[in-house]
Write an enzyme that holds these catalytic residues in place. Structure first.
Site, short mmCIF file in Angstrom:
data_model
loop_
_atom_site.label_atom_id
_atom_site.label_comp_id
_atom_site.label_asym_id
_atom_site.label_seq_id
_atom_site.Cartn_x
_atom_site.Cartn_y
_atom_site.Cartn_z
N CYS A 2 46.25 32.48 38.46
CA CYS A 2 47.44 32.94 37.73
C CYS A 2 47.25 32.94 36.38
O CYS A 2 46.46 32.08 35.73
CB CYS A 2 48.63 32.14 38.17
SG CYS A 2 48.97 32.27 39.99
N ARG A 27 41.75 37.18 34.41
CA ARG A 27 41.52 36.04 35.49
C ARG A 27 41.77 36.65 36.77
O ARG A 27 41.67 35.84 37.87
CB ARG A 27 42.85 35.17 35.02
CG ARG A 27 42.63 34.55 33.72
CD ARG A 27 43.70 33.68 33.05
NE ARG A 27 44.20 32.47 33.98
CZ ARG A 27 43.87 31.52 33.85
NH1 ARG A 27 42.87 31.39 32.91
NH2 ARG A 27 44.07 30.50 34.79
N TRP A 74 48.12 35.25 40.97
CA TRP A 74 46.89 35.45 42.01
C TRP A 74 47.72 34.49 43.17
O TRP A 74 47.39 33.27 43.18
CB TRP A 74 45.89 34.61 41.26
CG TRP A 74 44.81 34.44 42.36
CD1 TRP A 74 44.34 33.32 42.85
CD2 TRP A 74 43.51 35.38 42.73
NE1 TRP A 74 43.12 33.48 43.80
CE2 TRP A 74 42.82 34.70 43.60
CE3 TRP A 74 43.20 36.63 42.26
CZ2 TRP A 74 41.57 35.30 44.04
CZ3 TRP A 74 42.25 37.29 42.85
CH2 TRP A 74 41.31 36.58 43.84
N ASN A 100 51.20 28.04 37.57
CA ASN A 100 49.85 28.56 37.85
C ASN A 100 49.27 27.36 38.79
O ASN A 100 49.21 26.13 38.33
CB ASN A 100 48.95 28.61 36.81
CG ASN A 100 47.40 28.82 37.09
OD1 ASN A 100 47.14 29.17 38.21
ND2 ASN A 100 46.46 28.73 36.34
N GLY A 101 49.04 27.44 39.91
CA GLY A 101 48.73 26.09 40.67
C GLY A 101 48.97 26.33 42.18
O GLY A 101 49.56 27.06 42.59
N GLU A 487 19.79 33.03 50.44
CA GLU A 487 20.79 33.15 49.25
C GLU A 487 20.14 33.20 47.93
O GLU A 487 20.33 34.01 47.18
CB GLU A 487 22.05 32.30 49.39
CG GLU A 487 22.67 32.11 48.38
CD GLU A 487 23.65 33.61 48.13
OE1 GLU A 487 23.47 34.39 48.80
OE2 GLU A 487 24.30 33.69 47.07
N LYS A 491 20.25 36.14 45.23
CA LYS A 491 20.52 35.79 43.93
C LYS A 491 19.64 36.32 42.70
O LYS A 491 19.99 37.03 41.77
CB LYS A 491 20.75 34.40 43.53
CG LYS A 491 22.16 33.70 44.28
CD LYS A 491 23.28 34.18 43.50
CE LYS A 491 24.26 35.26 44.02
NZ LYS A 491 24.43 35.56 45.35
N GLU A 494 19.28 40.29 42.95
CA GLU A 494 20.36 41.17 42.57
C GLU A 494 20.41 41.10 41.08
O GLU A 494 21.27 42.26 40.57
CB GLU A 494 21.46 40.73 43.77
CG GLU A 494 22.15 39.51 43.22
CD GLU A 494 23.44 39.53 44.06
OE1 GLU A 494 24.11 40.48 44.13
OE2 GLU A 494 23.65 38.40 44.49
N HIS A 510 2.92 32.57 59.82
CA HIS A 510 2.95 33.62 60.58
C HIS A 510 2.94 34.87 59.88
O HIS A 510 3.32 36.02 60.19
CB HIS A 510 4.51 33.66 61.47
CG HIS A 510 4.45 32.48 62.35
ND1 HIS A 510 3.63 32.25 63.63
CD2 HIS A 510 5.14 31.45 62.07
CE1 HIS A 510 3.90 31.25 64.27
NE2 HIS A 510 4.86 30.79 63.39
N LYS A 609 31.16 44.84 42.70
CA LYS A 609 31.69 43.62 43.20
C LYS A 609 32.24 43.57 44.70
O LYS A 609 32.06 42.84 45.49
CB LYS A 609 32.90 43.08 42.38
CG LYS A 609 33.32 41.71 42.67
CD LYS A 609 32.11 40.63 42.47
CE LYS A 609 32.42 39.31 43.12
NZ LYS A 609 31.47 38.53 43.39
#
Ligand code: AGP
Length: 614
Positions: A2, A27, A74, A100-101, A487, A491, A494, A510, A609
């Site tokens: 938020c 945000r 948010w 906010n929280g 992963e 990263k 990309e 192998h 995204k």
């Protein structure tokens, strides 16, 4: 997260607050609102949607007044809609709040206030808080500032709040714990905001509240700073800001991705906040508690996801099978949706998605539901399509992830999935009390251990410079860290456009070992917990073929240090929790290599995204 904005001074508050909310749009949010005091009454407008929607809706209210508060929400409690948007009135209509929280104990407070005759229009924790302040103000017969101080000692959670009382129209009370709050100090005017971006054009003098501090901001007076705990006097530290707008939005970091990498300690803590009660030996997750039988009676759990979320699913496969002894299959959502899978009502499907909008994952969910499976969602965006489509779910509370390359989403997804696996293991009785307690207490140490892992950043930058011109890289891991190798490779490729592959370390013989020569950097996860000796022998195989070895090791490791070209240390933890730490150096490594190669780190070429199309 938020965003909060407030103004008290001599100018018209409306344009300042609206523009301030626009400055905080980065945000991430799903609704917006504003409240102004025009000298006799509070005029409030709020709406689901964007600040532009708020501007249109606010044409219906008086925009007069030099004191006001505004908010971009948010969603954490209560889906995005007009009623749940901030600001919120107290029952009397005399107090208005923005927040906010997360207030963790808001349900208990709400029950008590309901008994005392309070009613609630929204599903939010914030509306409970403003009515608690009103109840304290009434029963203790105190002013707003004192009422806020007493009320905040009765709540548990995180907050940055601004509260206005129509009976004290020349002041705004603010308070902070866990969420940011800055006060801009102008010439006979004050600004309140989540960061300095809404007021930097008016003043660069600011006070950043510390945790457990509150302030009474009164026009024409000095700010009165107090400690929330005991109402003792605190002293404002006025900073002269040198940051420009863009730097403020990125929290002083060069890129959103780096900011989000460094947010992970806080994000992981927010993810288990209110859920992990280690001292009580409890994990509280309503979505699991209400569907426990489905999980315990399931033939298997099928995890569907894409990209980084799929890697989190692979980590979850190890966690669920190892800890909860529940069979798990992990599927690329894009494959699952088309391969005519055998699904029954004895299957539980877990869909993992940061955005909650990935088309392939959404399609997989619909297919699973059509075939009778129970579908549980792990999302980061409250009220997203996947969050609404699934039968139940748990949010990751990572806050908005702006960088296209997923970082804090990955670690918070693993955190949520670990909590679920531990809950199921306990419910199935496959965990002793002591082992369960060991996991709960160790999980609480992870944020500080992530902090310690982040301290290797300067070393990682040096290593990145050595390998930034590589054309191919290999990533190796075993067990829980095999998905981390995948992963790490994702990263790198990309955001730096270097070809990289992740492999189980034992798979080298192998085929991939044919690739090894002095030009091939191999990133190996070789932590003490997890087939350590076997990984060491893999390292020796690579070394004997002149491969360059960059190893992620447990703090104090000497054996691998003697073999590898570079080692990066992470703190020791339980084997199933190592992915939360070993992924950190690999995130930083890919970040620095991409920056050194001049790539657009936050918006890499060809990527979006959220992949909302097939
Ligand atoms: C990961 O860094 C990428 N941004 C991408 O693979 C992403 O994880 C994938 O598209 C899934 O997105 P979701 O988690 O929002 O569903």
């Amino acid at each position: 997260m938020c965003g909060i904005v407030g103004y008290i001074g001599y100018r018209d508050a409306f344009p300042i607050i609206i523009k301030g909310l626009q400055r905080l749009e980065y945000r991430g949010y799903d609704s917006a609102g504003i409240a102004l005091f025009d000298g006799s009454q509070i005029n409030l407008s709020k709406t689901k949607g964007k600040v532009e929607d708020l501007k249109n809706k606010a044409k219906g209210i008086s925009q007069k007044g030099s004191i006001g508060i505004g908010h971009t929400r948010w969603a954490t409690h209560g889906v995005p809609n007009d009623v749940n948007s901030h600001p919120h009135y107290s029952n009397s209509g005399k107090l208005v709040i923005i927040h906010n929280g997360i207030i963790e104990n808001y349900e208990a407070v709400k029950q008590e206030l309901t008994k005392r005759g309070y009613t609630f229009k929204s599903d939010t924790d914030t509306e409970v808080l403003v009515n608690l302040i009103e109840e304290v103000k009434k029963t203790e017969d105190v002013k707003l500032g004192k009422a806020v101080q007493i009320a905040l000692n009765q709540v548990v959670g995180a907050y940055a709040i601004a509260v206005f009382d129509i009976e004290k129209p020349d002041e705004i009370v603010v308070a902070k714990l866990g969420s940011p709050l800055a006060i801009g100090i102008g010439d006979n005017e004050f600004f309140i905001a989540s960061d300095a971006s809404p007021f930097i054009e008016f003043t660069n003098n600011a006070v950043y509240l510390e945790d457990e501090e509150m302030a009474i901001i009164r026009l024409g007076k000095e700010i009165k700073l107090r400690k929330i705990k005991d109402d003792s006097v605190a002293y404002p530290r006025i900073l002269e800001l040198q940051m420009n707008l863009e730097e403020i939005e990125k929290g002083g970091y060069d890129h959103f991705m780096l900011k989000e990498i460094y947010e992970q300690p806080r994000a992981i803590k927010d993810t288990y906040r209110g859920r992990l009660l280690a001292d009580q030996g409890l994990i509280r997750m309503a979505g699991i508690d209400q569907n426990m039988e489905k999980f315990l009676n399931a033939n298997r759990i099928i995890i569907v996801a894409c990209g980084t979320s799929w890697h989190a699913g692979l980590v979850a496969e190890y966690i669920f099978e190892d800890l909860a002894r529940i069979p798990v299959e992990v599927e690329y959502a894009s494959e699952f949706r088309y391969r005519n899978p055998v699904i029954t009502d004895k299957d539980v499907v877990i869909a993992i998605s940061q955005s909650g909008e990935t088309a392939d994952t959404l399609a997989a969910i619909k297919l699973a539901k059509e075939k009778g499976a129970f579908v549980f969602g792990v999302c980061n965006v409250v009220g997203s399509t996947i969050a609404r489509e699934t039968d139940a779910g748990a949010y990751t509370h990572a806050g908005p992830e702006i960088g296209v390359a997923s970082t804090k989403a990955f670690t918070t997804q693993i955190t949520v999935l670990t909590l679920i696996a531990l809950k199921l293991a306990k419910a199935k009785g496959v965990f002793s009390e002591s082992r369960y307690h060991e996991y709960l207490t160790e999980l609480e140490t992870i944020p500080s251990k992530v902090e310690r892992s982040l301290e290797s950043n300067p070393l990682i930058e040096i290593i990145a410079d050595v390998y930034k011109d590589s054309t191919n890289c290999l990533y190796l891991g075993r067990g829980y860290n095999f998905p981390v190798a995948l992963e790490g490779a994702l990263k790198l490729k990309e955001i730096s456009y270097i070809h990289a592959e992740g492999y189980p370390a034992a798979e080298m013989k192998h085929g991939p070992i044919a690739l090894i020569d002095e030009h091939m950097p191999v990133f190996v996860i070789a932590t003490k917990k997890g087939h350590y000796e076997k990984v060491v022998s893999n390292i020796q195989e690579i070394k004997s073929r002149k491969g360059k070895i960059i190893a992620i090791v447990t703090e104090g490791d000497e054996q691998v240090r003697d073999l590898a070209d570079h080692v990066i240390e992470v703190p020791e933890t339980l084997e199933s929790l190592t992915p939360l730490l070993t992924t950190i150096p690999l995130q930083l490594l890919s970040y620095h290599i991409a920056v050194m190669r001049g790539c657009n780190v936050d918006q890499p070429r060809n990527l979006a995204k959220s992949v909302t199309v097939e």
